[in-house]
Design a protein around this motif. Structure first.
Motif, PDB file in Angstrom:
ATOM      1  N   MET B   1       3.416  12.115  26.820  1.00 45.40           N
ATOM      2  CA  MET B   1       2.460  11.143  26.275  1.00 45.40           C
ATOM      3  C   MET B   1       2.551  11.139  24.746  1.00 45.40           C
ATOM      4  O   MET B   1       2.752  12.174  24.132  1.00 45.40           O
ATOM      5  N   LYS B   2       2.394   9.945  24.184  1.00 47.48           N
ATOM      6  CA  LYS B   2       2.540   9.817  22.727  1.00 47.48           C
ATOM      7  C   LYS B   2       1.230   9.311  22.122  1.00 47.48           C
ATOM      8  O   LYS B   2       0.602   8.407  22.677  1.00 47.48           O
ATOM      9  N   ALA B   3       0.826   9.897  21.002  1.00 49.65           N
ATOM     10  CA  ALA B   3      -0.394   9.453  20.318  1.00 49.65           C
ATOM     11  C   ALA B   3      -0.046   8.835  18.969  1.00 49.65           C
ATOM     12  O   ALA B   3       0.856   9.301  18.276  1.00 49.65           O
ATOM     13  N   LEU B   4      -0.771   7.782  18.649  1.00 48.20           N
ATOM     14  CA  LEU B   4      -0.679   7.165  17.324  1.00 48.20           C
ATOM     15  C   LEU B   4      -2.021   7.379  16.630  1.00 48.20           C
ATOM     16  O   LEU B   4      -3.065   7.058  17.194  1.00 48.20           O
ATOM     17  N   VAL B   5      -1.970   7.965  15.434  1.00 47.31           N
ATOM     18  CA  VAL B   5      -3.210   8.165  14.675  1.00 47.31           C
ATOM     19  C   VAL B   5      -3.088   7.409  13.364  1.00 47.31           C
ATOM     20  O   VAL B   5      -2.088   7.556  12.656  1.00 47.31           O
ATOM     21  N   SER B   6      -4.082   6.589  13.052  1.00 48.48           N
ATOM     22  CA  SER B   6      -4.022   5.896  11.758  1.00 48.48           C
ATOM     23  C   SER B   6      -4.940   6.598  10.777  1.00 48.48           C
ATOM     24  O   SER B   6      -5.998   7.098  11.146  1.00 48.48           O
ATOM     25  N   VAL B   7      -4.490   6.698   9.532  1.00 49.86           N
ATOM     26  CA  VAL B   7      -5.275   7.401   8.513  1.00 49.86           C
ATOM     27  C   VAL B   7      -5.381   6.548   7.242  1.00 49.86           C
ATOM     28  O   VAL B   7      -4.527   5.719   6.966  1.00 49.86           O
ATOM     29  N   LYS B   8      -6.473   6.786   6.503  1.00 51.21           N
ATOM     30  CA  LYS B   8      -6.693   6.017   5.280  1.00 51.21           C
ATOM     31  C   LYS B   8      -6.916   6.928   4.077  1.00 51.21           C
ATOM     32  O   LYS B   8      -7.578   7.960   4.183  1.00 51.21           O
ATOM     33  N   ARG B   9      -6.361   6.497   2.950  1.00 47.86           N
ATOM     34  CA  ARG B   9      -6.577   7.175   1.666  1.00 47.86           C
ATOM     35  C   ARG B   9      -7.859   6.605   1.064  1.00 47.86           C
ATOM     36  O   ARG B   9      -7.958   5.382   0.855  1.00 47.86           O
ATOM     37  N   VAL B  10      -8.820   7.484   0.790  1.00 49.02           N
ATOM     38  CA  VAL B  10     -10.101   7.027   0.225  1.00 49.02           C
ATOM     39  C   VAL B  10     -10.539   7.946  -0.915  1.00 49.02           C
ATOM     40  O   VAL B  10     -10.024   9.058  -1.059  1.00 49.02           O
ATOM     41  N   VAL B  11     -11.512   7.499  -1.673  1.00 47.17           N
ATOM     42  CA  VAL B  11     -12.130   8.351  -2.689  1.00 47.17           C
ATOM     43  C   VAL B  11     -12.769   9.543  -1.981  1.00 47.17           C
ATOM     44  O   VAL B  11     -13.426   9.375  -0.955  1.00 47.17           O
ATOM     45  N   ASP B  12     -12.555  10.738  -2.514  1.00 48.26           N
ATOM     46  CA  ASP B  12     -13.087  11.951  -1.888  1.00 48.26           C
ATOM     47  C   ASP B  12     -14.605  11.839  -1.694  1.00 48.26           C
ATOM     48  O   ASP B  12     -15.312  11.275  -2.531  1.00 48.26           O
ATOM     49  N   TYR B  13     -15.073  12.410  -0.580  1.00 48.77           N
ATOM     50  CA  TYR B  13     -16.497  12.231  -0.245  1.00 48.77           C
ATOM     51  C   TYR B  13     -17.452  12.886  -1.233  1.00 48.77           C
ATOM     52  O   TYR B  13     -18.625  12.549  -1.283  1.00 48.77           O
ATOM     53  N   ASN B  14     -16.940  13.814  -2.062  1.00 45.30           N
ATOM     54  CA  ASN B  14     -17.805  14.460  -3.056  1.00 45.30           C
ATOM     55  C   ASN B  14     -17.964  13.659  -4.341  1.00 45.30           C
ATOM     56  O   ASN B  14     -18.761  14.005  -5.201  1.00 45.30           O
ATOM     57  N   VAL B  15     -17.175  12.591  -4.469  1.00 47.64           N
ATOM     58  CA  VAL B  15     -17.188  11.814  -5.711  1.00 47.64           C
ATOM     59  C   VAL B  15     -18.243  10.711  -5.613  1.00 47.64           C
ATOM     60  O   VAL B  15     -18.334  10.014  -4.606  1.00 47.64           O
ATOM     61  N   LYS B  16     -19.040  10.588  -6.664  1.00 44.45           N
ATOM     62  CA  LYS B  16     -20.014   9.505  -6.696  1.00 44.45           C
ATOM     63  C   LYS B  16     -19.409   8.349  -7.492  1.00 44.45           C
ATOM     64  O   LYS B  16     -19.115   8.499  -8.669  1.00 44.45           O
ATOM     65  N   VAL B  17     -19.217   7.226  -6.852  1.00 44.93           N
ATOM     66  CA  VAL B  17     -18.539   6.113  -7.518  1.00 44.93           C
ATOM     67  C   VAL B  17     -19.537   5.261  -8.305  1.00 44.93           C
ATOM     68  O   VAL B  17     -20.750   5.330  -8.089  1.00 44.93           O
ATOM     69  N   SER B  18     -18.984   4.456  -9.221  1.00 42.39           N
ATOM     70  CA  SER B  18     -19.839   3.518  -9.956  1.00 42.39           C
ATOM     71  C   SER B  18     -19.116   2.186 -10.109  1.00 42.39           C
ATOM     72  O   SER B  18     -17.892   2.112  -9.993  1.00 42.39           O
ATOM     73  N   PRO B  19     -19.872   1.120 -10.363  1.00 38.58           N
ATOM     74  CA  PRO B  19     -19.224  -0.191 -10.544  1.00 38.58           C
ATOM     75  C   PRO B  19     -18.410  -0.212 -11.835  1.00 38.58           C
ATOM     76  O   PRO B  19     -18.694   0.531 -12.773  1.00 38.58           O
TER      77      PRO B  19
END
Lengths: 311, 251
Positions: B1-19
């Motif tokens: 059996m074969k699995a496909l996993v998709s992943v995303k690059r995002v801002v780290d969850y510890n970072v507070k973003v601003s506009p």
């Protein structure tokens, strides 16, 4: 503008979250229709027809719709979508499961968690756990959206009665089979519609202490919530979790007890009208979000509140 | 059996973003980037299934800028076998419909039995891609999963829904999106990080896959939410109840 709202119901009553989605739909369109898809759900359709602002109820009563599986409801929505400019559902787990699937079938980019309608194609929604709010404009012909129930007032049940149109066609993907629901029994109001919420965090220390909050909630006629830390520590079940990854709530009164106030948690409750924080750590970030803060040991405060509270 | 996993690059969850200063978007300059936490859980689940002998091969795919290679490597270090990067220019705003279309093309080529992904990314918070991909590929979907059991033809999935749990039985191939409590991802060990560097990452582009990624939604502005007026500290339960009754009038 013709707007379609996809209802959630228990075969009899239309759910409260849908009533809020209808209010959002009324802001958008001249004519709002309500889809009631389910099995043996004609009573829900009759009740739906009595709701303020509904022009027509579409009733799809067929066995494959019984558990509102996205695989069966999405093609039904796609089938009727072309008559509408906007298709809305409340941003519940059911809405989030169905709307993107229906939108993809119609080659549209859905808009999740709408908190404000600027005009017919421009909306506000929180991103980055509610740290910033994006105003976005959709260029799709049909706009598929989920709306936050807490951001819109509810519509009323009226005595008038809209027409009910029956949809005979039935879709059954057969690849997805419903096995069971395990719903936590509760005599308290649902978190997302409670007027008062008493929430506990890691500071409650254990599951037994957490039960102290239930007495307090009952005095207010309110619901009990929990922070992610409390859920992860096993003090409270998953469905009590308030926060970005749990439930988004906005009661009249939110009392956070022993909750430090992680961004994740604040994102789920900061729209509450009045926030009270009780924590022995004066530096806890929850105090920045609170209207009233009490720096004290919660094990002293809870019995005192319990004793002095006359609602 | 074969699995496909998709992943995303995002801002780290510890970072507070601003506009951004001109409010045209979110300021992403020089921020720490990470593997989206929900995607990490999806990778971990695939690796556990491989360790149980249910899955033979784990393919990890990311649709994103060149730098998203780092997140594919992170997934390879957890235990995935090979990677695919669908490369887009870093200034293009990718939306879930476009990502779902790219995944559909990868699915057609690779024919996996199980597709695992996070329920949402912590930047856009859309919670859409899994459901949209499932629609395009005409596959059953088990979203917000907190428990999985896979056998040769089916996956039984427990979903976290409002008010409790729902259990579904899906015919494979099926799409699963992970909720927080599906598992706790491991930390990749140094040897596995070193090993991951040798694993193969194939690069392609949306053009090569014949996918139109033009945005359907445009950002008008990004702002901080309205601030709450500063609260007050009370000194006793009596004072708190008095304020709630007479000032806030909520009890």
């Amino acid at each position: 503008m013709n707007v379609l709202v996809i209802s959630e119901h228990n075969n009899n009553e239309i759910k409260d979250s849908t009533m809020h989605a209808i209010a959002a739909a009324c802001e958008l369109g001249d004519s709002v229709d309500l889809l009631v898809a389910g099995f043996n759900c004609s009573v829900a359709a009759t009740n739906g027809a009595k709701i303020e602002g509904i022009a027509k109820v579409l009733l799809a009563d067929s066995e494959p719709y019984e558990n509102q599986l996205a695989e069966n409801i999405a093609p039904l929505i796609q089938q009727i979508a072309t008559k509408y400019s906007h298709i809305l559902m409340a941003a519940t787990t059911t809405g989030k499961n169905i709307i993107p699937r229906a939108a993809a079938l119609a080659d549209a980019q859905p808009i999740s968690d709408v908190i404000s309608i600027v005009n017919k194609d421009t909306f506000k929604r929180p991103i980055y756990a509610g740290n910033v709010i994006a105003t976005i404009q959709s260029h799709d012909k049909i706009k598929f959206m989920t709306v936050r129930a807490t951001a819109f007032e509810s519509v009323l049940q009226e005595s008038s009665s809209a027409a009910i149109e029956v949809i005979e066609e039935s879709f059954d993907s057969v690849k997805s089979e419903f096995i069971k629901n395990d719903m936590a029994p509760s005599e308290r109001p649902e978190l997302t519609s409670a007027r008062v919420i008493i929430s506990g965090g890691r500071g409650m220390l254990n599951e037994q202490n957490f039960k102290l909050l239930e007495n307090l909630a009952d005095k207010f006629g309110g619901a009990v919530g929990a922070s992610r830390a409390a859920v992860d520590s096993g003090f409270a079940p998953n469905d009590m979790q308030v926060g970005q990854t749990g439930k988004i709530v906005a009661p009249d009164l939110y009392i956070a007890i022993g909750i430090s106030g992680a961004i994740q948690h604040l994102a789920g409750m900061k729209e509450s009208k009045i926030i009270v924080a009780i924590n022995k750590d004066p530096e806890a970030p929850i105090f920045k979000a609170a209207d009233y803060g009490l720096v004290a040991d919660l094990f002293d405060v809870i019995p005192e509140l319990d004793e002095k509270l006359i609602v | 059996m074969k699995a496909l996993v998709s992943v995303k690059r995002v801002v780290d969850y510890n970072v507070k973003v601003s506009p951004k200063d001109d409010n045209s978007g979110v300021n992403l300059n020089n921020l720490k980037m990470s593997l989206n936490p929900f995607c990490e859980i999806a990778v971990e689940e695939a690796v556990r299934l491989k360790e149980k002998g249910v899955i033979e091969e784990i393919l990890v795919v990311s649709i994103g800028p060149q730098e998203a290679q780092e997140q594919i490597r992170a997934a390879l270090a957890i235990g995935a076998d090979r990677g695919i990067l669908v490369k887009v220019e870093s200034d293009i705003e990718l939306q879930p419909l476009a990502v779902a279309k790219c995944l559909k093309k990868v699915f057609d080529r690779e024919q996996p039995d199980l597709i695992l992904m996070g329920k949402q990314s912590i930047d856009g918070d859309n919670n859409q891609t899994g459901q949209m991909f499932a629609a395009l590929a005409n596959l059953p979907q088990g979203t917000f999963a907190s428990e999985l059991a896979v056998n040769s033809n089916h996956v039984t999935v427990t979903r976290e829904v409002d008010g409790g749990f729902q259990t579904l039985r899906l015919t494979l191939p099926a799409v699963i999106t992970s909720d927080l409590r599906l598992n706790e991802p491991r930390y990749a060990s140094l040897p596995s990080i070193m090993q991951a560097k040798k694993k193969q990452i194939h690069e392609t582009t949306p053009e090569e896959l014949d996918v139109d990624i033009a945005p359907r939604v445009s950002v008008v502005s990004v702002d901080f939410p309205p601030e709450r007026p500063e609260g007050v500290k009370v000194s006793s339960v009596d004072e708190l109840l008095e304020k709630l009754k007479n000032e806030a009038k909520v009890i």
